[in-house]
Design a protein around this motif. Structure first.
Motif, PDB file in Angstrom:
ATOM      1  N   TRP A 125      -1.074  -4.036   6.599  1.00 52.14           N
ATOM      2  CA  TRP A 125      -2.021  -4.065   5.484  1.00 52.14           C
ATOM      3  C   TRP A 125      -2.049  -5.411   4.761  1.00 52.14           C
ATOM      4  O   TRP A 125      -3.132  -5.958   4.512  1.00 52.14           O
ATOM      5  CB  TRP A 125      -1.685  -2.948   4.490  1.00 52.14           C
ATOM      6  N   THR A 164      -3.160   4.830   8.261  1.00 51.93           N
ATOM      7  CA  THR A 164      -3.880   5.830   7.466  1.00 51.93           C
ATOM      8  C   THR A 164      -4.109   5.285   6.064  1.00 51.93           C
ATOM      9  O   THR A 164      -3.383   4.397   5.600  1.00 51.93           O
ATOM     10  CB  THR A 164      -3.099   7.145   7.353  1.00 51.93           C
ATOM     11  N   THR A 165      -5.100   5.831   5.375  1.00 49.40           N
ATOM     12  CA  THR A 165      -5.339   5.410   3.990  1.00 49.40           C
ATOM     13  C   THR A 165      -4.238   5.914   3.066  1.00 49.40           C
ATOM     14  O   THR A 165      -4.071   5.389   1.967  1.00 49.40           O
ATOM     15  CB  THR A 165      -6.709   5.905   3.493  1.00 49.40           C
ATOM     16  N   ASP A 166      -3.485   6.938   3.487  1.00 49.17           N
ATOM     17  CA  ASP A 166      -2.335   7.380   2.683  1.00 49.17           C
ATOM     18  C   ASP A 166      -1.329   6.243   2.552  1.00 49.17           C
ATOM     19  O   ASP A 166      -0.704   6.070   1.493  1.00 49.17           O
ATOM     20  CB  ASP A 166      -1.660   8.593   3.327  1.00 49.17           C
ATOM     21  N   LEU A 194      -2.069   3.066   2.560  1.00 44.61           N
ATOM     22  CA  LEU A 194      -2.642   2.103   1.625  1.00 44.61           C
ATOM     23  C   LEU A 194      -2.414   2.559   0.189  1.00 44.61           C
ATOM     24  O   LEU A 194      -2.072   1.757  -0.677  1.00 44.61           O
ATOM     25  CB  LEU A 194      -4.135   1.924   1.898  1.00 44.61           C
ATOM     26  N   GLU A 195      -2.594   3.845  -0.079  1.00 41.07           N
ATOM     27  CA  GLU A 195      -2.370   4.364  -1.432  1.00 41.07           C
ATOM     28  C   GLU A 195      -0.922   4.162  -1.855  1.00 41.07           C
ATOM     29  O   GLU A 195      -0.641   3.821  -3.005  1.00 41.07           O
ATOM     30  CB  GLU A 195      -2.738   5.846  -1.493  1.00 41.07           C
ATOM     31  N   TYR A 200      -5.090  -0.387  -8.766  1.00 42.05           N
ATOM     32  CA  TYR A 200      -5.130   0.999  -8.319  1.00 42.05           C
ATOM     33  C   TYR A 200      -5.006   1.948  -9.506  1.00 42.05           C
ATOM     34  O   TYR A 200      -4.279   1.674 -10.463  1.00 42.05           O
ATOM     35  CB  TYR A 200      -3.959   1.241  -7.359  1.00 42.05           C
TER      36      TYR A 200
END
Length: 272
Positions: free
Chosen positions: A23, A82-84, A86-87, A98
């Protein structure tokens, strides 16, 4: 050494490092020190292990910034992005990057769940006092708990209601635990739950009122591989599926163009 052969703690650190490099495109030993509270020598050992596993040209070291940067040869060593992930990374950075909406998830009353769960396991019917949203006053009912289902927000109880003589979905938080569960009996005369053991096959497509470019991005957003997206759910959960996917909203992105029902095979029923 393969990732699978590492001790759990180090494997977790290298998986995090792999995500960080994917990322951010860069990482330092300090990244591991800050995230896991380990020493600099341990972080250096983790980086050495990672570099031994990765492609020899996947990373390059910048002495001025003391960072390892990814090159075009870089590829992840662990799992699919996964976007998880990134969160998780965003949550560890400055809050200006964020934020999260307040959690409005409905409460789950454990005082009601536990006796319902035990009655389900014992094959018992229980007497409850239930406040539905259709009736102004609470109603006393005899129900036989059969199974739980999640709509992605909360758990529902599916039960045979002796009072209404039908299968019903109950919200456990609407059961008054102070006036319920005192009376029990063996659950008898419960018919076969046809809707639970029937598949609803929904064919979805971008809504016809959308412009061509809007339909295109909707297909990307919802992962369409063909003109229609096929969803298979239990008929008993069809209502919740349509609500969750926004099919009942004004100006929806998706529309259901076909729905057919197929009874489950004996093997499917046995497995479920």
């Amino acid at each position: 050494m393969a990732f699978e052969d590492l001790k759990h703690a180090q494997k977790e650190r290298l998986e995090y490092l792999d995500r960080l490099l994917f990322w951010d495109g860069a990482a330092t030993r300090g990244s591991l020190v800050k995230r896991f509270g380990i020493s600099n020598p341990q972080a250096a050992l983790d980086f050495k292990t990672y570099l031994q596993t990765a492609d020899s040209n996947a990373l390059k070291y910048d002495a001025s910034t003391k960072k390892y940067h990814t090159t075009e040869r870089f590829s992840r060593l662990t799992g699919k992005a996964t976007t998880d992930e990134l969160e998780e990374l965003l949550a560890g950075k400055k809050r200006t990057f964020y934020d999260v909406l307040p959690d409005l998830q409905r409460t789950q009353n454990v005082r009601a769940f536990r006796p319902l769960y035990r009655a389900l396991l014992a094959g018992e019917a229980v007497k409850i006092v239930y406040q539905s949203m259709r009736d102004p006053e609470p109603e006393t009912r005899w129900i036989a708990p059969l199974r739980f289902a999640s709509d992605g927000v909360r758990l529902h109880l599916r039960a045979w209601c002796y009072t209404r003589q039908g299968f019903r979905d109950f919200i456990p938080s609407r059961i008054d635990p102070n006036q319920s569960f005192d009376e029990r009996r063996i659950a008898e005369d419960v018919p076969h739950d046809d809707d639970w053991f029937t598949w609803a096959i929904l064919q979805l497509r971008p809504h016809c009122d959308l412009a061509a470019d809007q339909r295109r991005v909707v297909m990307i957003e919802f992962g369409f591989e063909n003109d229609c997206l096929e969803i298979r759910v239990r008929k008993a959960l069809e209502f919740y599926t349509k609500r969750r996917w926004g099919l009942d909203q004004e100006n929806p992105r998706l529309e259901c163009v076909d729905c057919r029902y197929i009874a489950m095979s004996k093997e499917e029923i046995d497995e479920s």
